[in-house]
Design a protein around this motif. Structure first.
Motif, PDB file in Angstrom:
ATOM      1  N   LEU A 105       0.781  -1.281   0.209  1.00 18.39           N
ATOM      2  CA  LEU A 105      -0.402  -0.003   0.053  1.00 18.39           C
ATOM      3  C   LEU A 105       0.380   1.639  -0.475  1.00 18.39           C
ATOM      4  CD1 LEU A 105      -2.804  -1.235   2.587  1.00 18.39           C
ATOM      5  CD2 LEU A 105      -2.627  -0.236  -0.103  1.00 18.39           C
ATOM      6  N   VAL A 106       1.896   1.736   0.641  1.00 22.56           N
ATOM      7  CA  VAL A 106       2.697   2.334   0.508  1.00 22.56           C
ATOM      8  C   VAL A 106       3.348   2.698  -0.908  1.00 22.56           C
ATOM      9  CG1 VAL A 106       4.977   3.543   1.771  1.00 22.56           C
ATOM     10  CG2 VAL A 106       3.103   2.345   2.589  1.00 22.56           C
ATOM     11  N   THR A 107       3.663   1.675  -1.444  1.00 20.55           N
ATOM     12  CA  THR A 107       3.983   2.204  -2.720  1.00 20.55           C
ATOM     13  C   THR A 107       3.320   2.029  -3.763  1.00 20.55           C
ATOM     14  OG1 THR A 107       5.508   0.125  -1.977  1.00 20.55           O
ATOM     15  CG2 THR A 107       5.045   0.786  -4.821  1.00 20.55           C
ATOM     16  N   LEU A 108       2.051   1.817  -3.577  1.00 18.58           N
ATOM     17  CA  LEU A 108       0.847   2.019  -4.407  1.00 18.58           C
ATOM     18  C   LEU A 108       0.230   4.061  -3.673  1.00 18.58           C
ATOM     19  CD1 LEU A 108      -1.959   1.123  -6.209  1.00 18.58           C
ATOM     20  CD2 LEU A 108      -2.641   0.558  -4.481  1.00 18.58           C
ATOM     21  N   ILE A 109       0.469   3.983  -2.454  1.00 11.88           N
ATOM     22  CA  ILE A 109      -0.055   5.406  -2.790  1.00 11.88           C
ATOM     23  C   ILE A 109       0.853   6.189  -2.646  1.00 11.88           C
ATOM     24  CG2 ILE A 109      -0.628   6.945  -0.607  1.00 11.88           C
ATOM     25  CD1 ILE A 109      -1.980   4.692   0.941  1.00 11.88           C
ATOM     26  N   VAL A 110       2.653   5.748  -2.405  1.00 12.10           N
ATOM     27  CA  VAL A 110       3.617   7.562  -3.032  1.00 12.10           C
ATOM     28  C   VAL A 110       3.408   7.898  -4.622  1.00 12.10           C
ATOM     29  CG1 VAL A 110       5.936   7.354  -3.503  1.00 12.10           C
ATOM     30  CG2 VAL A 110       5.128   6.658  -1.120  1.00 12.10           C
ATOM     31  N   ALA A 111       3.540   5.998  -5.125  1.00 13.36           N
ATOM     32  CA  ALA A 111       3.305   6.263  -6.520  1.00 13.36           C
ATOM     33  C   ALA A 111       2.293   7.157  -7.374  1.00 13.36           C
ATOM     34  CB  ALA A 111       3.569   4.866  -7.080  1.00 13.36           C
ATOM     35  N   ILE A 112       0.924   6.895  -6.611  1.00 12.57           N
ATOM     36  CA  ILE A 112      -0.243   7.428  -7.039  1.00 12.57           C
ATOM     37  C   ILE A 112      -0.236   9.116  -6.632  1.00 12.57           C
ATOM     38  CG2 ILE A 112      -3.254   7.836  -6.382  1.00 12.57           C
ATOM     39  CD1 ILE A 112      -3.293   4.858  -6.367  1.00 12.57           C
ATOM     40  N   VAL A 113       0.162   9.777  -5.486  1.00 15.15           N
ATOM     41  CA  VAL A 113       0.128  10.743  -5.098  1.00 15.15           C
ATOM     42  C   VAL A 113       1.245  11.411  -5.655  1.00 15.15           C
ATOM     43  CG1 VAL A 113       0.158  12.339  -2.878  1.00 15.15           C
ATOM     44  CG2 VAL A 113      -1.000   9.817  -2.873  1.00 15.15           C
ATOM     45  N   ALA A 114       1.924  11.285  -5.978  1.00 15.53           N
ATOM     46  CA  ALA A 114       3.443  11.668  -6.961  1.00 15.53           C
ATOM     47  C   ALA A 114       2.704  12.145  -8.175  1.00 15.53           C
ATOM     48  CB  ALA A 114       4.823  10.757  -7.117  1.00 15.53           C
ATOM     49  N   GLN A 115       2.653  11.298  -8.910  1.00 15.05           N
ATOM     50  CA  GLN A 115       1.120  11.566  -9.945  1.00 15.05           C
ATOM     51  C   GLN A 115       0.619  12.039 -10.418  1.00 15.05           C
ATOM     52  OE1 GLN A 115       1.569   7.913 -12.958  1.00 15.05           O
ATOM     53  NE2 GLN A 115       0.036   8.561 -14.235  1.00 15.05           N
ATOM     54  N   ILE A 116      -0.128  13.042  -9.128  1.00 19.09           N
ATOM     55  CA  ILE A 116      -1.279  13.224  -9.538  1.00 19.09           C
ATOM     56  C   ILE A 116      -0.908  15.028  -9.128  1.00 19.09           C
ATOM     57  CG2 ILE A 116      -3.397  14.193  -7.938  1.00 19.09           C
ATOM     58  CD1 ILE A 116      -4.241  10.940  -7.105  1.00 19.09           C
ATOM     59  N   VAL A 117       0.223  14.646  -8.296  1.00 26.74           N
ATOM     60  CA  VAL A 117       0.640  16.202  -7.387  1.00 26.74           C
ATOM     61  C   VAL A 117       1.355  16.371  -9.069  1.00 26.74           C
ATOM     62  CG1 VAL A 117       2.263  17.090  -6.056  1.00 26.74           C
ATOM     63  CG2 VAL A 117       1.057  15.338  -5.345  1.00 26.74           C
ATOM     64  N   GLY A 118       2.508  16.220  -9.412  1.00 30.54           N
ATOM     65  CA  GLY A 118       3.120  16.434 -11.190  1.00 30.54           C
ATOM     66  C   GLY A 118       2.223  16.733 -11.946  1.00 30.54           C
ATOM     67  N   SER A 119       1.155  15.892 -12.186  1.00 33.32           N
ATOM     68  CA  SER A 119      -0.087  16.273 -12.820  1.00 33.32           C
ATOM     69  C   SER A 119      -0.347  17.580 -12.606  1.00 33.32           C
ATOM     70  CB  SER A 119      -1.228  15.349 -13.170  1.00 33.32           C
ATOM     71  OG  SER A 119      -2.124  15.965 -14.151  1.00 33.32           O
ATOM     72  N   TYR A 120      -0.831  18.044 -11.020  1.00 34.56           N
ATOM     73  CA  TYR A 120      -1.752  19.155 -11.251  1.00 34.56           C
ATOM     74  C   TYR A 120      -0.283  20.701 -10.955  1.00 34.56           C
ATOM     75  CZ  TYR A 120      -4.212  22.665  -7.842  1.00 34.56           C
ATOM     76  OH  TYR A 120      -4.345  24.339  -7.606  1.00 34.56           O
ATOM     77  N   LEU A 121       0.504  20.508 -10.962  1.00 35.68           N
ATOM     78  CA  LEU A 121       1.441  21.479 -11.095  1.00 35.68           C
ATOM     79  C   LEU A 121       2.606  22.052 -11.630  1.00 35.68           C
ATOM     80  CD1 LEU A 121       3.608  20.954  -7.341  1.00 35.68           C
ATOM     81  CD2 LEU A 121       1.547  22.496  -7.712  1.00 35.68           C
ATOM     82  N   SER A 122       1.786  21.273 -13.163  1.00 37.75           N
ATOM     83  CA  SER A 122       3.252  21.022 -13.635  1.00 37.75           C
ATOM     84  C   SER A 122       2.730  21.502 -15.275  1.00 37.75           C
ATOM     85  CB  SER A 122       3.625  19.766 -14.102  1.00 37.75           C
ATOM     86  OG  SER A 122       2.184  19.149 -14.879  1.00 37.75           O
ATOM     87  N   PRO A 123       2.168  22.369 -15.194  1.00 35.24           N
ATOM     88  CA  PRO A 123       0.639  22.831 -17.017  1.00 35.24           C
ATOM     89  C   PRO A 123       1.370  24.165 -17.043  1.00 35.24           C
ATOM     90  CG  PRO A 123      -1.034  22.155 -15.566  1.00 35.24           C
ATOM     91  CD  PRO A 123       0.256  21.968 -14.227  1.00 35.24           C
ATOM     92  N   ARG A 124       2.218  24.906 -16.101  1.00 38.77           N
ATOM     93  CA  ARG A 124       3.015  26.251 -15.801  1.00 38.77           C
ATOM     94  C   ARG A 124       4.140  26.358 -16.457  1.00 38.77           C
ATOM     95  NH1 ARG A 124       2.119  28.916 -10.107  1.00 38.77           N
ATOM     96  NH2 ARG A 124       0.426  27.678 -10.410  1.00 38.77           N
TER      97      ARG A 124
END
Length: 295
Positions: A105-124
């Motif tokens: 679960l730790v591996t799963l959550i780290v990967a999911i959260v990191a990708q969501i954050v990357g998708s949210y912060l990166s557009p600019r």
């Protein structure tokens, strides 16, 4: 308990989209029936697109090449359609894979959260990067990854593994790379094949890629798709078909994935990575041709 919370959140987030979509569909019922496309052809294409998507073949890539050619979706509504149509099928994928495939679960959550954050912060930031250059590097990286996996399959190079979780430096690496994959999504580079290659390279079982891939998408896509609904910038008809026939394709394909052994999944990973490497590189050559024609 944590798994149940994750599954519940998937239902809540995607349920909000479903309610929004159904309301919009009812409000525009007459317009929906008038949208382009043969119902039988769209039902069949929905099944096929999301059958292959369940194996990691990008539904974005297939839809982007198919819908304009068949004149089912006008150009300005294509991005919204590709996002909205995949919400329900991907939610089903995520529910199936997270509940059925054993993953730390730790591996799963780290990967999911990191990708969501990357998708949210990166557009600019990502819009300033030379997209074609990035795509070429990504294509080369995917090709190398596929070659290494094949080398491992034939005993030339030791690679892959059967672990279900990561710790320490490898977990940090997965988080950093997942963040980058979320950013790359914003310039049209899908994360499926990249996640597969990363999971394999870090010594995880290839099956682990599936809950990670679908888990990240099922939290990030619905929010944006609800904006497309508000802006009336998507095909209701296609989204209705994918939300039904696409789900059938998902369920059949997901059963096949869960039934495969590690060796068979390794071959699936190789095919997906090679396909993605080819299509990503091909898109850069098409862009060059379009630029020359416009001059």
């Amino acid at each position: 308990m944590v798994v149940k919370i994750v599954l519940a959140l998937i239902v809540v987030v995607n349920g909000a989209f479903a309610i929004s979509f159904i309301r919009d569909l009812i409000a525009h019922k007459a317009e929906t029936f008038k949208e382009a496309g043969n119902p039988i052809a769209q039902a069949f294409s929905s099944f096929v697109i999301f059958f292959f998507s369940t194996f990691g073949i990008s539904d974005f890539a297939i839809s982007a090449s198919l819908y304009p050619k068949l004149k089912w979706v006008e150009d300005k509504k294509l991005p919204g359609t590709m996002n909205a149509q995949c919400v329900i099928p991907v939610a089903v994928m995520a529910l199936v894979y997270i509940s059925a495939i054993d993953v730390d679960l730790v591996t799963l959550i780290v990967a999911i959260v990191a990708q969501i954050v990357g998708s949210y912060l990166s557009p600019r930031y990502v819009v300033k990067l030379p997209v074609d250059t990035i795509k070429r590097f990504v294509s080369a990286g995917l090709l190398i990854a596929a070659i290494l996996i094949l080398a491992g399959k034939f005993g030339v190079y030791p690679s892959g593994g059967e672990e279900i979780g990561l710790t320490g430096v490898k977990l940090v690496a997965l988080g950093v790379l997942s963040f980058a994959f979320g950013a790359l999504n914003n310039i049209g580079i899908g994360s499926y094949a990249l996640t597969m290659a990363t999971v394999y390279a870090l010594g995880l079982s290839p099956a682990i890629a599936f809950p990670i891939m679908m888990g990240a998408c099922t939290f990030s896509v619905p929010v944006g798709s609800m904006q497309f609904i508000k802006l009336d910038s998507y095909s209701r008809k296609i989204t209705a078909f994918t939300s039904t026939f696409g789900v059938i394709g998902v369920l059949i394909a997901a059963y096949a994935v869960k039934s495969m052994n590690v060796s068979a999944l390794q071959w699936v990973v190789v095919v997906v990575i090679l396909y993605s490497a080819f299509t990503t590189f091909l898109s850069t050559t098409k862009n060059k041709a379009n630029v020359k024609e416009s001059k």
